[in-house]
Scaffold this motif. Structure first.
Motif, mmCIF file in Angstrom:
data_model
loop_
_atom_site.group_PDB
_atom_site.id
_atom_site.type_symbol
_atom_site.label_atom_id
_atom_site.label_comp_id
_atom_site.label_asym_id
_atom_site.label_seq_id
_atom_site.Cartn_x
_atom_site.Cartn_y
_atom_site.Cartn_z
ATOM 1 N N GLN A 133 0.825 -1.210 0.000
ATOM 2 C CA GLN A 133 0.000 0.000 0.000
ATOM 3 C C GLN A 133 0.857 1.257 0.000
ATOM 4 O O GLN A 133 0.580 2.243 -0.698
ATOM 5 N N GLU B 30 -2.057 7.154 7.197
ATOM 6 C CA GLU B 30 -2.312 5.827 6.588
ATOM 7 C C GLU B 30 -1.548 4.744 7.318
ATOM 8 O O GLU B 30 -2.063 3.692 7.625
ATOM 9 N N SER C 180 -3.026 1.705 9.704
ATOM 10 C CA SER C 180 -2.708 0.295 9.415
ATOM 11 C C SER C 180 -2.245 -0.410 10.661
ATOM 12 O O SER C 180 -2.508 -1.581 10.898
#
Length: 478
Positions: free
Chosen positions: A416, A471, A475
């Motif tokens: 990602q 982000e 996660s």
């Protein structure tokens, strides 16, 4: 191992009349075909198996032959040759035809001590030769003292029958129960170590009988005879020894001694004054007179009594067989007494072993209980260890699975992040291109355009930084 000629004796000798026999042996006169010389052939029946009681075992025959092959002396019978067939070993021996010494003396009216001394001296010479070779005869008795030829004034003596003879080895203990009870030494009766001394006792008995016609230890039964021997129970009865010199009695006394180390040796016997005096045995007052004559009436009665002990047909064969049976019975009786003693000893040993066994059994039982308890503890600890081992294995497997999940999530985040980086990188490039394009179109390098460019760049970087950080943090809060 002795080797004998595996040939028929009849091919070399003419076999003649029977001279005598024993339990397992027959003696016959024979003539050598090649020389014409006469000999005596002794046929010894071989024992066919170890379990058999009939015949003589080969080891005993070989021992007799081995000893006879070693000896060569004027007063000892000589071995000429040996043959063997399937059933017998045949000894070709010097022919001794003069009969027994005592039978010869019994036929005389009287006997002087000088004559008796000469015969005893011959016996001593023969025994001395054997003893210098460490050979014990072990069967010296009246019937084994023969004459080579009785038709001369002082016949030549020959010692015969070496069936019981043994070589005495230094440091090797030898025991046996054998011989004729009347003549055996106390150490044989008591089953003690045997040596050359046993022959000297027998010479003492022979001398006693020769001078008196009486046997010193002979009792009404074999047991009584043996008891007299072990007790050394004898005396010089005046009835028998009134004409006998003190030197002769002293010679006998020093031979009939129970302790073997105190008994005369053969060399000491040969040096005894009665043997060496040669006619000086009488008292000084008697020396001028004729030598004292010992009456042979008692000796004649003794020999007749011996021969009358034979079975009814009065043959030498049966007398010898009877003597052998008596000897065998003596051995059986001694063996039975030994067995009784052994049984008592064995009983004591058994009781001792049972006591030891009981003690050992109690100790083993106690040790077994302790070992069983320790084994139970070990089994408990082992099961506990196995349980811990199983739990640890499960924890390891769970931890491994957790590490696998984390690794997969990290790989996913990395993917990602890489995609976002590429996306932002593309956006940034596009913004730069827009800014460059805008700058070129406005032509304002220092004014509002530059300021706008700077503000746009800072805002973009802040946006990129904030977007990336959030982000990643999102996660990690899985």
């Amino acid at each position: 191992m002795e080797t004998f000629k595996q040939q028929k004796v009849e091919d070399f000798y003419d076999i003649g009349e029977e001279l005598g026999s024993g339990q397992f042996a027959i003696v016959k006169k024979c003539r050598e075909k090649s020389t014409g010389l006469e000999y005596a052939a002794k046929f010894i029946k071989k024992r066919q198996s170890r379990a058999s009681r009939r015949g003589v075992c080969r080891e005993e025959i070989e021992r007799e032959v081995s000893i006879l092959r070693q000896v060569l002396h004027p007063n000892i019978i000589t071995l000429h040759d040996v043959y063997e067939n399937r059933t017998d070993v045949v000894l070709i021996l010097e022919l001794v035809s003069g009969g027994e010494l005592f039978d010869f003396l019994a036929q005389k009216e009287s006997l002087s001590e000088e004559e008796a001394t000469s015969f005893i001296k011959q016996i001593l010479d023969g025994v001395n030769y054997l003893h210098t070779k460490k050979i014990a005869h072990f069967d010296l008795k009246v019937k084994n003292i023969m004459l080579l030829d009785k038709n001369i004034p002082i016949p030549h003596i020959k010692l015969i029958d070496f069936g019981l003879a043994h070589e005495i080895e230094d440091g090797v203990e030898f025991k046996n129960i054998f011989g004729t009870p009347e003549f055996v030494a106390p150490e044989i009766v008591n089953y003690e170590p045997l040596g050359l001394e046993a022959d000297m006792w027998s010479i003492g008995v022979i001398t006693y009988i020769l001078l008196s016609g009486a046997s010193p230890f002979l009792g009404d039964t074999k047991q009584e005879t043996l008891a007299n021997i072990t007790a050394v129970s004898y005396d010089f009865d005046e009835e028998f020894f009134s004409q006998t010199s003190e030197l002769a009695k002293d010679f006998i006394r020093k031979l009939l001694v129970k302790e073997t180390r105190k008994r005369l040796t053969i060399q000491e016997a040969l040096r005894h004054p009665w043997i060496t005096s040669e006619g000086e045995v009488r008292a000084p007052e008697q020396r001028k007179t004729q030598p004292t004559q010992l009456k042979t009436k008692r000796l004649r009665e003794y020999t007749l009594k011996c021969h009358s002990s034979m079975p009814p047909n009065n043959t030498y064969v049966n007398f010898e067989r009877f003597a052998r049976v008596v000897e065998d019975m003596a051995q059986v009786d001694q063996g039975c007494r030994a067995l009784v003693g052994a049984r008592d000893t064995l009983q004591d040993d058994v009781e001792t072993l049972v006591s030891i066994f009981n003690e050992k059994e109690a100790w083993y039982r106690e040790e077994n209980e302790s070992a069983r308890h320790n084994l139970s503890q070990l089994r408990y600890e082992f099961r506990k260890l196995e349980s811990l081992k199983k739990l640890l294995r499960e924890d390891i497997q769970a931890t491994g699975a957790s590490f696998g999940g984390v690794a997969r999530k990290l790989d996913h985040l990395h993917t990602q992040f890489e995609a976002l980086r590429q996306e932002l990188s593309a956006d940034l490039q596009w913004m730069q291109e827009v800014m460059i394009s805008f700058h070129l179109e406005s032509g304002d390098t220092d004014g509002l355009g530059a300021m706008f460019h700077q503000d746009a760049s800072d805002s973009l970087s802040e946006l990129l930084s904030r977007s990336h950080t959030e982000e990643v943090l999102a996660s990690l809060k899985l």
